[in-house]
Scaffold this motif. Structure first.
Motif, PDB file in Angstrom:
ATOM      1  N   GLY A  25       0.863  -1.325  -0.125  1.00 51.55           N
ATOM      2  CA  GLY A  25      -0.038  -0.084   0.094  1.00 51.55           C
ATOM      3  C   GLY A  25       0.833   1.110  -0.039  1.00 51.55           C
ATOM      4  N   GLU A  26       1.853   1.343  -1.001  1.00 54.02           N
ATOM      5  CA  GLU A  26       2.978   2.434  -0.894  1.00 54.02           C
ATOM      6  C   GLU A  26       2.900   3.031  -2.309  1.00 54.02           C
ATOM      7  OE1 GLU A  26       6.021   0.848   2.314  1.00 54.02           O
ATOM      8  OE2 GLU A  26       6.708   0.939   0.140  1.00 54.02           O
ATOM      9  N   LEU A  27       2.749   4.320  -2.067  1.00 55.57           N
ATOM     10  CA  LEU A  27       2.784   5.326  -3.494  1.00 55.57           C
ATOM     11  C   LEU A  27       3.977   6.502  -3.314  1.00 55.57           C
ATOM     12  CD1 LEU A  27       1.538   6.392  -6.123  1.00 55.57           C
ATOM     13  CD2 LEU A  27      -0.213   7.479  -4.645  1.00 55.57           C
ATOM     14  N   ARG A  28       4.689   6.287  -4.402  1.00 51.38           N
ATOM     15  CA  ARG A  28       5.648   7.438  -4.448  1.00 51.38           C
ATOM     16  C   ARG A  28       5.624   8.153  -5.720  1.00 51.38           C
ATOM     17  NH1 ARG A  28       8.017   3.515  -1.527  1.00 51.38           N
ATOM     18  NH2 ARG A  28       9.085   4.358   0.609  1.00 51.38           N
ATOM     19  N   TYR A  29       5.899   9.210  -5.747  1.00 47.33           N
ATOM     20  CA  TYR A  29       6.149  10.203  -6.994  1.00 47.33           C
ATOM     21  C   TYR A  29       7.597  10.574  -7.048  1.00 47.33           C
ATOM     22  CZ  TYR A  29       1.126  11.787  -6.651  1.00 47.33           C
ATOM     23  OH  TYR A  29      -0.082  11.712  -6.565  1.00 47.33           O
ATOM     24  N   ARG A  30       8.425  10.359  -8.249  1.00 49.84           N
ATOM     25  CA  ARG A  30       9.717  10.248  -8.180  1.00 49.84           C
ATOM     26  C   ARG A  30      10.574  10.107  -7.223  1.00 49.84           C
ATOM     27  NH1 ARG A  30      10.614  11.500 -13.676  1.00 49.84           N
ATOM     28  NH2 ARG A  30       9.281  12.848 -14.626  1.00 49.84           N
ATOM     29  N   GLY A  31       9.897   9.076  -6.594  1.00 48.24           N
ATOM     30  CA  GLY A  31      10.816   8.476  -5.245  1.00 48.24           C
ATOM     31  C   GLY A  31      10.288   9.132  -3.906  1.00 48.24           C
ATOM     32  N   TYR A  32       9.445   9.972  -3.900  1.00 49.49           N
ATOM     33  CA  TYR A  32       9.096  10.771  -2.568  1.00 49.49           C
ATOM     34  C   TYR A  32       7.751   9.991  -2.294  1.00 49.49           C
ATOM     35  CZ  TYR A  32      12.474  14.472  -3.660  1.00 49.49           C
ATOM     36  OH  TYR A  32      13.637  15.018  -4.053  1.00 49.49           O
ATOM     37  N   PRO A  33       7.668   9.632  -0.835  1.00 53.93           N
ATOM     38  CA  PRO A  33       6.294   9.192  -0.445  1.00 53.93           C
ATOM     39  C   PRO A  33       5.135  10.099  -0.562  1.00 53.93           C
ATOM     40  CG  PRO A  33       7.978   8.851   1.021  1.00 53.93           C
ATOM     41  CD  PRO A  33       8.601   9.624  -0.045  1.00 53.93           C
ATOM     42  N   ILE A  34       3.798   9.708  -0.820  1.00 50.54           N
ATOM     43  CA  ILE A  34       2.857  10.463  -1.296  1.00 50.54           C
ATOM     44  C   ILE A  34       2.362  11.084   0.104  1.00 50.54           C
ATOM     45  CG2 ILE A  34       1.005   8.461  -0.960  1.00 50.54           C
ATOM     46  CD1 ILE A  34       0.870  11.431  -3.319  1.00 50.54           C
ATOM     47  N   LEU A  50       6.557  16.174 -10.677  1.00 54.21           N
ATOM     48  CA  LEU A  50       6.284  15.235 -11.561  1.00 54.21           C
ATOM     49  C   LEU A  50       6.747  15.542 -13.200  1.00 54.21           C
ATOM     50  CD1 LEU A  50       2.734  14.729 -10.225  1.00 54.21           C
ATOM     51  CD2 LEU A  50       4.470  12.735 -10.528  1.00 54.21           C
ATOM     52  N   ILE A  51       6.478  16.633 -13.495  1.00 50.40           N
ATOM     53  CA  ILE A  51       6.605  16.778 -14.986  1.00 50.40           C
ATOM     54  C   ILE A  51       8.285  17.103 -15.461  1.00 50.40           C
ATOM     55  CG2 ILE A  51       6.273  18.480 -16.741  1.00 50.40           C
ATOM     56  CD1 ILE A  51       3.481  19.162 -15.262  1.00 50.40           C
ATOM     57  N   TRP A  52       9.043  17.695 -14.530  1.00 49.15           N
ATOM     58  CA  TRP A  52      10.256  17.948 -14.862  1.00 49.15           C
ATOM     59  C   TRP A  52      11.330  16.966 -14.274  1.00 49.15           C
ATOM     60  CZ3 TRP A  52       9.479  20.671 -18.794  1.00 49.15           C
ATOM     61  CH2 TRP A  52       8.551  21.522 -18.831  1.00 49.15           C
ATOM     62  N   GLY A  53      10.621  16.242 -12.981  1.00 49.23           N
ATOM     63  CA  GLY A  53      11.546  15.151 -12.534  1.00 49.23           C
ATOM     64  C   GLY A  53      12.389  15.268 -11.426  1.00 49.23           C
ATOM     65  N   ASN A  54      12.507  16.509 -10.827  1.00 46.81           N
ATOM     66  CA  ASN A  54      13.220  17.092  -9.542  1.00 46.81           C
ATOM     67  C   ASN A  54      12.270  18.153  -8.846  1.00 46.81           C
ATOM     68  OD1 ASN A  54      15.539  15.149  -9.613  1.00 46.81           O
ATOM     69  ND2 ASN A  54      15.980  16.632 -11.359  1.00 46.81           N
ATOM     70  N   ARG A 337      -4.792  15.588 -12.328  1.00 53.10           N
ATOM     71  CA  ARG A 337      -4.340  14.501 -13.213  1.00 53.10           C
ATOM     72  C   ARG A 337      -3.536  15.040 -14.239  1.00 53.10           C
ATOM     73  NH1 ARG A 337      -4.790   8.975 -12.801  1.00 53.10           N
ATOM     74  NH2 ARG A 337      -4.461   9.525 -10.416  1.00 53.10           N
ATOM     75  N   VAL A 338      -3.947  16.224 -14.824  1.00 48.29           N
ATOM     76  CA  VAL A 338      -3.226  16.879 -15.989  1.00 48.29           C
ATOM     77  C   VAL A 338      -1.678  16.677 -15.516  1.00 48.29           C
ATOM     78  CG1 VAL A 338      -2.794  19.072 -17.010  1.00 48.29           C
ATOM     79  CG2 VAL A 338      -5.045  18.334 -16.527  1.00 48.29           C
ATOM     80  N   ALA A 339      -1.183  17.120 -14.330  1.00 47.83           N
ATOM     81  CA  ALA A 339      -0.010  16.812 -14.126  1.00 47.83           C
ATOM     82  C   ALA A 339       0.823  15.620 -14.426  1.00 47.83           C
ATOM     83  CB  ALA A 339       0.499  17.220 -12.541  1.00 47.83           C
ATOM     84  N   GLY A 340      -0.016  14.332 -14.083  1.00 52.87           N
ATOM     85  CA  GLY A 340       0.629  13.204 -14.297  1.00 52.87           C
ATOM     86  C   GLY A 340       0.668  12.922 -15.842  1.00 52.87           C
ATOM     87  N   TRP A 341      -0.677  13.273 -16.686  1.00 47.81           N
ATOM     88  CA  TRP A 341      -0.582  13.161 -18.036  1.00 47.81           C
ATOM     89  C   TRP A 341       0.514  13.799 -18.647  1.00 47.81           C
ATOM     90  CZ3 TRP A 341      -6.548  14.715 -17.570  1.00 47.81           C
ATOM     91  CH2 TRP A 341      -6.973  13.719 -17.346  1.00 47.81           C
ATOM     92  N   LEU A 342       0.889  15.051 -18.332  1.00 48.57           N
ATOM     93  CA  LEU A 342       1.847  15.785 -18.772  1.00 48.57           C
ATOM     94  C   LEU A 342       3.005  15.201 -18.522  1.00 48.57           C
ATOM     95  CD1 LEU A 342       0.634  19.486 -18.145  1.00 48.57           C
ATOM     96  CD2 LEU A 342       0.716  18.333 -20.590  1.00 48.57           C
ATOM     97  N   ALA A 343       3.299  14.603 -17.547  1.00 55.73           N
ATOM     98  CA  ALA A 343       4.597  14.176 -17.111  1.00 55.73           C
ATOM     99  C   ALA A 343       4.805  12.797 -18.058  1.00 55.73           C
ATOM    100  CB  ALA A 343       4.574  13.313 -15.623  1.00 55.73           C
ATOM    101  N   HIS A 344       3.783  12.010 -18.360  1.00 53.78           N
ATOM    102  CA  HIS A 344       3.968  10.674 -19.105  1.00 53.78           C
ATOM    103  C   HIS A 344       3.894  11.505 -20.704  1.00 53.78           C
ATOM    104  CE1 HIS A 344       3.311   7.514 -16.561  1.00 53.78           C
ATOM    105  NE2 HIS A 344       2.558   8.618 -15.782  1.00 53.78           N
ATOM    106  N   TRP A 345       3.461  12.584 -20.975  1.00 51.46           N
ATOM    107  CA  TRP A 345       3.415  13.012 -22.175  1.00 51.46           C
ATOM    108  C   TRP A 345       4.873  12.985 -22.824  1.00 51.46           C
ATOM    109  CZ3 TRP A 345       4.254  18.576 -23.286  1.00 51.46           C
ATOM    110  CH2 TRP A 345       4.195  18.874 -24.724  1.00 51.46           C
ATOM    111  N   ARG A 346       5.684  13.792 -21.849  1.00 50.88           N
ATOM    112  CA  ARG A 346       6.963  14.349 -22.049  1.00 50.88           C
ATOM    113  C   ARG A 346       7.718  12.784 -21.959  1.00 50.88           C
ATOM    114  NH1 ARG A 346      10.380  17.112 -18.535  1.00 50.88           N
ATOM    115  NH2 ARG A 346      11.717  17.333 -20.421  1.00 50.88           N
ATOM    116  N   GLU A 347       7.584  11.966 -20.986  1.00 53.07           N
ATOM    117  CA  GLU A 347       8.363  10.645 -20.989  1.00 53.07           C
ATOM    118  C   GLU A 347       8.193   9.921 -22.376  1.00 53.07           C
ATOM    119  OE1 GLU A 347       9.199   8.255 -17.159  1.00 53.07           O
ATOM    120  OE2 GLU A 347       7.409   7.573 -18.065  1.00 53.07           O
ATOM    121  N   GLN A 348       6.847   9.951 -22.892  1.00 50.16           N
ATOM    122  CA  GLN A 348       6.615   9.159 -23.955  1.00 50.16           C
ATOM    123  C   GLN A 348       7.173   9.932 -25.099  1.00 50.16           C
ATOM    124  OE1 GLN A 348       4.747   6.443 -24.242  1.00 50.16           O
ATOM    125  NE2 GLN A 348       5.273   6.199 -26.582  1.00 50.16           N
TER     126      GLN A 348
END
Ligand code: SDX
Length: 378
Positions: A25-34, A50-54, A337-348
């Motif tokens: 039951g753990e969730l991390r964004y870019r390594g940081y606990p939620i 999320l979007i720029w990685g740091n 969720r726009v933040a996550g979608w944009l992070a995935h857009w860049r990563e894709q």
């Protein structure tokens, strides 16, 4: 070929954005606990992460916040277009159409130009909340109100929605909710965003397709249905009976179950805490007692199958206490969720190959054409 319905357990990309441990039951964004992000960060800082990685430096964060603030306003053309939408339409449909329309104004498909990418990120994060608030006022027959430059992101959204400066606790709770909803690996809408991104179309089309996917009741739309379910149950003593009937009829308990989690979603626990903070300050919601009874009674019935409350189970109660109408719960999920979608857009785009899975054909082969007059009426 082995068919995997729903692509369960099939890796379709590599990603360094979000990590879920569904057993612990753990969730991390870019390594940081939620939980740490939800208590220490702001939504815009988390979006940047999320979007720029740091995490941003203080200057980077100030620049990002200022840029978002500058782009909050909508063109009068977008507002006028929204005034033509039917007032009875669902706000998710209004949001999908409005988000897609941004492509008409800004599309240059310069998706390998860092400035274009930064501007698109800023515009989408800035304008999506304004669109949600604008549709709310327009459908009540009013003109949308302008954003207030002295208010931070979440406080300004509540202001545009309710036309009142919000209580600081309410604004902070909303901001924390946005952090919790900002990203969740390869869920349906994010997959949709990545599939769309993989064609090299513009980011407005990417976000519009993801909004459409989020709207469904098996995904983001479940938060509305949870409140409807709690109201149908009515009182805590009826929860067990409701659950037994629903399970016997093979109906889904809304806000329960998750492809990744086999325990309670960590976001549901945090949202439950936020709900309690709000109830302590602004008064109880009787449906909260019903929700707790559903969770408690569902434990022995669904727990052994790994079915527990997910992010949508308590979020509606939080939004309701913030005075937000039920059909805006999912649009608020989308704002975040726009933040996550944009992070995935860049990563894709950083390692793109167009998505084109295969199928197992089960249809007819080699049929003989019959002229219209030779076909029997069915
Ligand atoms: C979100 O993926 C993400 O990360 C999504 C999300 C995000 O942040 O992006 O977390 C947001 O979408 C949360 C989920 C919101 N949806 C709901 O609350 C709707 C109710 N839940 C479900 O329909 C379901 O649990 C899903 C859609 C969430 C997951 O679907 P799966 O993984 O395809 O599971 P399934 O439907 O195939 O169910 C597997 C078994 C079935 O029983 P059997 O046929 O094997 O006997 O579990 C049962 C299901 O009947 N089951 C449930 C149930 N969820 C699963 N039974 C009763 N109630 C439920 N809620």
């Amino acid at each position: 070929m082995v068919l995997k319905p729903g692509l369960e357990g099939v890796p379709v990309t590599q990603s360094s954005i979000c990590d879920i441990d569904g057993i612990k039951g753990e969730l991390r964004y870019r390594g940081y606990p939620i939980a740490e992000l939800a208590s220490k960060s702001s939504f815009l800082e988390t979006a940047y992460l999320l979007i720029w990685g740091n995490l941003p430096s203080s200057q980077e964060l100030r620049d990002f916040e200022n840029a978002v603030q500058m782009h909050r306003r909508l063109s009068f053309r977008v507002r006028d277009m929204m005034k033509c939408f039917p007032a009875t339409g669902h706000p998710m449909d209004a949001l999908q159409s409005s988000a897609a329309s941004l492509g008409l104004f800004y599309s240059r498909r310069a998706i390998d130009n860092p400035e274009y990418i930064y501007d698109a990120v800023v515009r989408l994060i800035a304008k999506i909340p304004t669109m949600v608030a604008a549709f709310q006022l327009i459908r009540k027959g009013q003109d949308p109100i302008q954003p207030r430059d002295d208010l931070p992101y979440s406080a300004n959204f509540l202001y545009m929605l309710t036309e009142r400066e919000p209580d600081p606790l309410a604004a902070r709770v909303l901001d924390r909710c946005l952090i919790l909803h900002a990203e969740h690996s390869l869920n349906a809408s994010t997959f949709s965003a990545r599939v769309t991104a993989s064609t090299l179309t513009d980011p407005y089309a990417v976000i519009a397709s993801a909004v459409g996917t989020l709207a469904g009741p098996l995904h983001g739309g479940a938060n509305e249905d949870v409140i409807a379910m709690l109201e149908t149950i009515g009182t805590p003593d009826k929860a067990n009976n409701y659950l037994n009937n629903a399970i016997a009829q093979k109906s889904k308990i809304m806000g329960f179950g998750h492809r990744e989690y086999k325990v309670k979603d960590p976001r549901a626990s945090l949202l439950q805490e936020f709900a309690e903070d709000l109830f302590a300050r602004f008064g109880k919601d009787e449906m909260y007692e019903v929700a707790k009874a559903v969770e408690q009674n569902a434990g022995p019935l669904l727990g052994p199958r790994g079915i527990y409350p997910n992010v949508d189970f308590y979020s509606g109660l939080v939004y309701r206490k913030l005075g937000i109408p039920r059909d805006l719960f999912t649009p608020i999920f989308a704002i975040s969720r726009v933040a996550g979608w944009l992070a995935h857009w860049r990563e894709q785009l950083s390692a793109n190959r167009i998505f084109r899975p295969t199928q197992i054909y089960t249809g007819e082969k080699n049929r003989t054409w019959k002229a219209l007059e030779e076909r029997a009426n069915n």
